[in-house]
Design a protein around this motif. Structure first.
Motif, PDB file in Angstrom:
ATOM      1  N   GLY A   1       0.782  -1.227   0.000  1.00 17.73           N
ATOM      2  CA  GLY A   1       0.000   0.000   0.000  1.00 17.73           C
ATOM      3  C   GLY A   1       0.815   1.279   0.000  1.00 17.73           C
ATOM      4  O   GLY A   1       0.400   2.276   0.590  1.00 17.73           O
ATOM      5  N   SER A   2       1.962   1.306  -0.723  1.00 14.12           N
ATOM      6  CA  SER A   2       2.718   2.569  -0.756  1.00 14.12           C
ATOM      7  C   SER A   2       1.979   3.620  -1.587  1.00 14.12           C
ATOM      8  O   SER A   2       2.084   4.816  -1.305  1.00 14.12           O
ATOM      9  N   ASN A   3       1.226   3.197  -2.588  1.00 15.79           N
ATOM     10  CA  ASN A   3       0.399   4.162  -3.330  1.00 15.79           C
ATOM     11  C   ASN A   3      -0.713   4.707  -2.438  1.00 15.79           C
ATOM     12  O   ASN A   3      -1.014   5.896  -2.459  1.00 15.79           O
TER      13      ASN A   3
ATOM     14  N   THR B   1      -3.662   1.740 -11.243  1.00 13.27           N
ATOM     15  CA  THR B   1      -2.298   2.138 -11.578  1.00 13.27           C
ATOM     16  C   THR B   1      -1.474   0.887 -11.858  1.00 13.27           C
ATOM     17  O   THR B   1      -1.500  -0.081 -11.094  1.00 13.27           O
TER      18      THR B   1
ATOM     19  N   ASN C   1       2.372  -0.751 -13.342  1.00 13.59           N
ATOM     20  CA  ASN C   1       3.783  -0.387 -13.404  1.00 13.59           C
ATOM     21  C   ASN C   1       4.467  -0.715 -14.727  1.00 13.59           C
ATOM     22  O   ASN C   1       5.569  -1.241 -14.751  1.00 13.59           O
TER      23      ASN C   1
ATOM     24  N   LYS D   1       7.993   2.860  -9.034  1.00  8.60           N
ATOM     25  CA  LYS D   1       7.018   3.140  -7.958  1.00  8.60           C
ATOM     26  C   LYS D   1       7.099   4.576  -7.450  1.00  8.60           C
ATOM     27  O   LYS D   1       6.084   5.180  -7.114  1.00  8.60           O
TER      28      LYS D   1
ATOM     29  N   GLU E   1       5.372   6.545 -10.033  1.00  7.30           N
ATOM     30  CA  GLU E   1       3.967   6.108 -10.085  1.00  7.30           C
ATOM     31  C   GLU E   1       3.134   6.751  -8.972  1.00  7.30           C
ATOM     32  O   GLU E   1       2.018   7.209  -9.191  1.00  7.30           O
TER      33      GLU E   1
HETATM   34  C1  GRF Z   1       2.291  -0.839  -7.975  1.00  3.27           C
HETATM   35  O1  GRF Z   1       3.551  -0.656  -8.545  1.00  3.27           O
HETATM   36  C2  GRF Z   1       1.276  -1.220  -9.024  1.00  3.27           C
HETATM   37  O2  GRF Z   1       1.571  -0.710 -10.283  1.00  3.27           O
HETATM   38  C3  GRF Z   1       1.377  -2.712  -9.044  1.00  3.27           C
HETATM   39  O3  GRF Z   1       1.549  -3.068  -7.709  1.00  3.27           O
HETATM   40  C4  GRF Z   1       2.256  -2.041  -7.050  1.00  3.27           C
HETATM   41  C5  GRF Z   1       1.550  -1.759  -5.755  1.00  3.27           C
HETATM   42  O4  GRF Z   1       2.401  -1.182  -4.836  1.00  3.27           O
HETATM   43  N1  GRF Z   1       0.204  -3.293  -9.656  1.00  3.27           N
HETATM   44  P1  GRF Z   1       1.906  -0.708  -3.426  1.00  3.27           P
HETATM   45  O5  GRF Z   1       1.168  -1.855  -2.747  1.00  3.27           O
HETATM   46  O6  GRF Z   1       1.014   0.498  -3.615  1.00  3.27           O
HETATM   47  O7  GRF Z   1       3.168  -0.353  -2.699  1.00  3.27           O
END
Ligand code: GRF
Length: 212
Positions: A24-26, A120, A122, A183, A186
Motif C-alpha cells: 500500500g505505498s500508493n 495504476t 507499473n 514506484k 507512479e
Molecule cells: C504498484 O507498482 C502497481 O503498479 C502494481 O503493484 C504495485 C503496488 O504497490 N500493480 P503498493 O502496494 O502500492 O506499494
C-alpha cells in the motif's frame, strides 16, 4: 467504454475508495496528500481481498474504515464480485482506485462503477500488461519504463489511459531496482492525477480521457 462524463462541482472533496492487496505505498501517498486541506480528495474507505494486507493496517492507523473480502469466502467468483461491489458501494465513492489490488473484478462491479474505477499499473501500457510489468520490460531490453493510470474495462490493463510517466532503464538495473524507480514516479503521478480528476471532473470518449 464510450462517453462517460463525471462532472465535479468542487464544493466537497471527491469521495474515494482504495482497493489494495499488499504494502500500500500508493495508498500511503494518497493518505499523505489528503492530510493537506488543499487536496480535494477524501479516502472514505480501504478494501482488500486478503486479511493481513499491510495497507489495511496503514488505513486503520489513519482512522480510515476498512473491509476485507477474500475470494475464498464465496461459492464462486460471481458471489465475490457482488460482495465487493456492495462493500465498495456502501461508501458511496465518486471514484474507486485499484492500487496494487491483485484481483480482476467482474461484470457486476464494472457495471456499477463504469467510468469511475481506475488502476495504476507499473508499465507503459499497452506494453507489458499483467503482474510482471517491470520484469517483462527488462527482459525485452527497453530503455524507458514507467507507469500508467487508466480506467478499468473488461480487459487486463486495456482501459482508456488517464496519465503516463516514464523513468530511465539503467544498464545495471534488476527487477527490484527498476520496480522501485517506477514506484516513486507512479505514486507522484497517482496523487497528481487523482487531484486533477477531483478538481476538474473527466470525460471518457471511446479510448480518449479528457480532463477539462
Ligand atoms: C504498484 O507498482 C502497481 O503498479 C502494481 O503493484 C504495485 C503496488 O504497490 N500493480 P503498493 O502496494 O502500492 O506499494
Amino acid at each position: 467504454m464510450t462517453d462517460l462524463t463525471a462532472v465535479r462541482s468542487g464544493d466537497r472533496p471527491m469521495r474515494v475508495v482504495v482497493l489494495i492487496s499488499g504494502g500500500g505505498s500508493n495508498l500511503a501517498a494518497l493518505l499523505n496528500a489528503c492530510a493537506d486541506d488543499d487536496y480535494p480528495v477524501d479516502v472514505v474507505a480501504v478494501g482488500a481481498d486478503r486479511a493481513g494486507a499491510a495497507g489495511i493496517g496503514l488505513a486503520s492507523r489513519a482512522a480510515v474504515p476498512t473491509f476485507v473480502e477474500p475470494v475464498g469466502d464465496y461459492l464462486d467468483r460471481a458471489g465475490w464480485d457482488l460482495a465487493i461491489t456492495v462493500a465498495v458501494a456502501g461508501h458511496q465513492p465518486d471514484l474507486v482506485i485499484s492500487a496494487g489490488f491483485l484481483k480482476l473484478v467482474g461484470p457486476e462491479f464494472l457495471d456499477r462503477f463504469a467510468g469511475r474505477y481506475i488502476n495504476t499499473h507499473n508499465s507503459l501500457l499497452p506494453s507489458f500488461p499483467g503482474v510482471h510489468g517491470p520484469r517483462d520490460a527488462l527482459a525485452y531490453g527497453v530503455k524507458v519504463a514507467g507507469a500508467t493510470l487508466f480506467f478499468v474495462d473488461e480487459g487486463v490493463d486495456t482501459g482508456p489511459i488517464i496519465a503516463q510517466v516514464t523513468v530511465p532503464v539503467l544498464d545495471d538495473d534488476d527487477e527490484e531496482s527498476l520496480t522501485e524507480r517506477i514506484k516513486v514516479a507512479e505514486r507522484k503521478q497517482l496523487v497528481q492525477a487523482v487531484g486533477r480528476l477531483a478538481r476538474c471532473g473527466w470525460k471518457i470518449d471511446g479510448r480518449k480521457v479528457l480532463i477539462p
